[in-house]
Scaffold this motif. Structure first.
Motif, PDB file in Angstrom:
ATOM      1  N   ARG A 103      -8.940 -25.955 108.720  1.00 11.03           N
ATOM      2  CA  ARG A 103      -8.904 -24.672 107.986  1.00 11.03           C
ATOM      3  C   ARG A 103      -7.598 -23.936 108.294  1.00 11.03           C
ATOM      4  O   ARG A 103      -6.931 -23.423 107.399  1.00 11.03           O
ATOM      5  N   PHE A 104      -7.214 -23.909 109.557  1.00  7.43           N
ATOM      6  CA  PHE A 104      -5.953 -23.259 109.932  1.00  7.43           C
ATOM      7  C   PHE A 104      -4.787 -23.914 109.187  1.00  7.43           C
ATOM      8  O   PHE A 104      -3.941 -23.234 108.600  1.00  7.43           O
ATOM      9  N   LEU A 105      -4.737 -25.240 109.197  1.00  7.47           N
ATOM     10  CA  LEU A 105      -3.594 -25.947 108.582  1.00  7.47           C
ATOM     11  C   LEU A 105      -3.567 -25.742 107.067  1.00  7.47           C
ATOM     12  O   LEU A 105      -2.497 -25.599 106.474  1.00  7.47           O
ATOM     13  N   THR A 106      -4.753 -25.694 106.435  1.00  3.39           N
ATOM     14  CA  THR A 106      -4.769 -25.529 104.975  1.00  3.39           C
ATOM     15  C   THR A 106      -4.394 -24.108 104.568  1.00  3.39           C
ATOM     16  O   THR A 106      -3.876 -23.894 103.474  1.00  3.39           O
TER      17      THR A 106
ATOM     18  N   GLY B  26     -13.939 -27.056 123.264  1.00  2.00           N
ATOM     19  CA  GLY B  26     -15.271 -26.584 123.625  1.00  2.00           C
ATOM     20  C   GLY B  26     -16.160 -26.219 122.457  1.00  2.00           C
ATOM     21  O   GLY B  26     -17.292 -25.790 122.668  1.00  2.00           O
ATOM     22  N   LEU B  27     -15.697 -26.412 121.230  1.00  2.00           N
ATOM     23  CA  LEU B  27     -16.499 -26.007 120.067  1.00  2.00           C
ATOM     24  C   LEU B  27     -17.143 -27.206 119.374  1.00  2.00           C
ATOM     25  O   LEU B  27     -17.596 -27.103 118.232  1.00  2.00           O
ATOM     26  N   GLY B  28     -17.182 -28.341 120.073  1.00  2.00           N
ATOM     27  CA  GLY B  28     -17.775 -29.539 119.486  1.00  2.00           C
ATOM     28  C   GLY B  28     -16.920 -30.051 118.330  1.00  2.00           C
ATOM     29  O   GLY B  28     -15.726 -29.731 118.215  1.00  2.00           O
ATOM     30  N   LEU B  29     -17.547 -30.827 117.442  1.00  2.87           N
ATOM     31  CA  LEU B  29     -16.808 -31.390 116.301  1.00  2.87           C
ATOM     32  C   LEU B  29     -16.310 -30.294 115.358  1.00  2.87           C
ATOM     33  O   LEU B  29     -15.336 -30.486 114.631  1.00  2.87           O
ATOM     34  N   LYS B  30     -16.971 -29.149 115.388  1.00  6.09           N
ATOM     35  CA  LYS B  30     -16.549 -27.996 114.574  1.00  6.09           C
ATOM     36  C   LYS B  30     -15.068 -27.652 114.802  1.00  6.09           C
ATOM     37  O   LYS B  30     -14.407 -27.108 113.918  1.00  6.09           O
ATOM     38  N   GLY B  31     -14.555 -27.972 115.991  1.00  8.24           N
ATOM     39  CA  GLY B  31     -13.147 -27.714 116.282  1.00  8.24           C
ATOM     40  C   GLY B  31     -12.214 -28.387 115.278  1.00  8.24           C
ATOM     41  O   GLY B  31     -11.173 -27.835 114.918  1.00  8.24           O
ATOM     42  N   TYR B  32     -12.591 -29.572 114.806  1.00 10.72           N
ATOM     43  CA  TYR B  32     -11.753 -30.263 113.812  1.00 10.72           C
ATOM     44  C   TYR B  32     -11.740 -29.474 112.496  1.00 10.72           C
ATOM     45  O   TYR B  32     -10.700 -29.330 111.863  1.00 10.72           O
ATOM     46  N   GLU B  33     -12.917 -28.987 112.105  1.00  6.87           N
ATOM     47  CA  GLU B  33     -12.990 -28.203 110.860  1.00  6.87           C
ATOM     48  C   GLU B  33     -12.118 -26.954 110.958  1.00  6.87           C
ATOM     49  O   GLU B  33     -11.372 -26.614 110.030  1.00  6.87           O
TER      50      GLU B  33
ATOM     51  N   GLY C 167     -16.231 -33.484 102.506  1.00  6.63           N
ATOM     52  CA  GLY C 167     -17.057 -32.632 101.640  1.00  6.63           C
ATOM     53  C   GLY C 167     -16.640 -31.167 101.719  1.00  6.63           C
ATOM     54  O   GLY C 167     -16.656 -30.453 100.723  1.00  6.63           O
ATOM     55  N   ILE C 168     -16.234 -30.741 102.908  1.00  9.69           N
ATOM     56  CA  ILE C 168     -15.831 -29.324 103.087  1.00  9.69           C
ATOM     57  C   ILE C 168     -14.460 -29.063 102.467  1.00  9.69           C
ATOM     58  O   ILE C 168     -14.204 -27.997 101.931  1.00  9.69           O
TER      59      ILE C 168
END
Ligand code: DQA
Length: 140
Positions: free
Chosen positions: A134-137, A123-130, A36-37
């Protein structure tokens, strides 16, 4: 843009496993959040509990996708071969850990993956994947 997310052992149990450390959400549910993001991203998701299967998948996608978000879980701390696989491929890898591995047991402080990755998030929880996606995109 194609991004592969590869999760290692026991991450199929997210939402059920040590929820005080890893939270209550399954990865399948979180993958829907990510889709969704990032509607523009073509996601490929893979999880395995087997070291060689993870290496096969890194090799399989590593010359095709634009980036890989990799959480090798326990193999992070033991697998020279996963580190070698990252060094062998073309796609940039971002290492992600849900928990802060550096505030946990000493054996979790060693990563065979960090030095071969473009960067690491922990250490940032699942947010780390987002954040990794974002970095890769946004990466040129
Ligand atoms: C983990 C941290 C590892 O030390 C552990 O073995 C895991 C999960 C994390 O995402 O925090 O299984 O990679």
């Amino acid at each position: 843009m194609k991004i592969a997310i590869i999760n290692g052992p026991n991450l199929n149990l997210l939402g059920k496993r040590e929820t005080d450390i890893y939270g209550n959400m399954s990865f399948d549910k979180y993958l829907d959040v990510l889709k969704g993001i990032f509607p523009e991203v073509d996601f490929q998701y893979y999880q395995s509990n087997v070291e060689g299967e993870l290496i096969n998948e890194i090799q399989r996608v590593g010359y095709d996708v634009d980036g890989i978000v990799l959480n090798p879980a326990g193999y992070t701390h033991s697998s020279v071969a996963i580190g070698d696989a990252i060094a062998a491929i073309k796609a940039p890898v971002v290492e992600v850990h849900i928990s802060n591995v550096h505030s946990r047991e000493h054996f979790r402080h060693l990563s065979h993956v960090s030095g071969k990755s473009v960067g690491s998030i922990f250490g940032l929880g699942l947010k780390g994947y987002e954040l990794a996606i974002r970095f890769l995109t946004e990466k040129k």
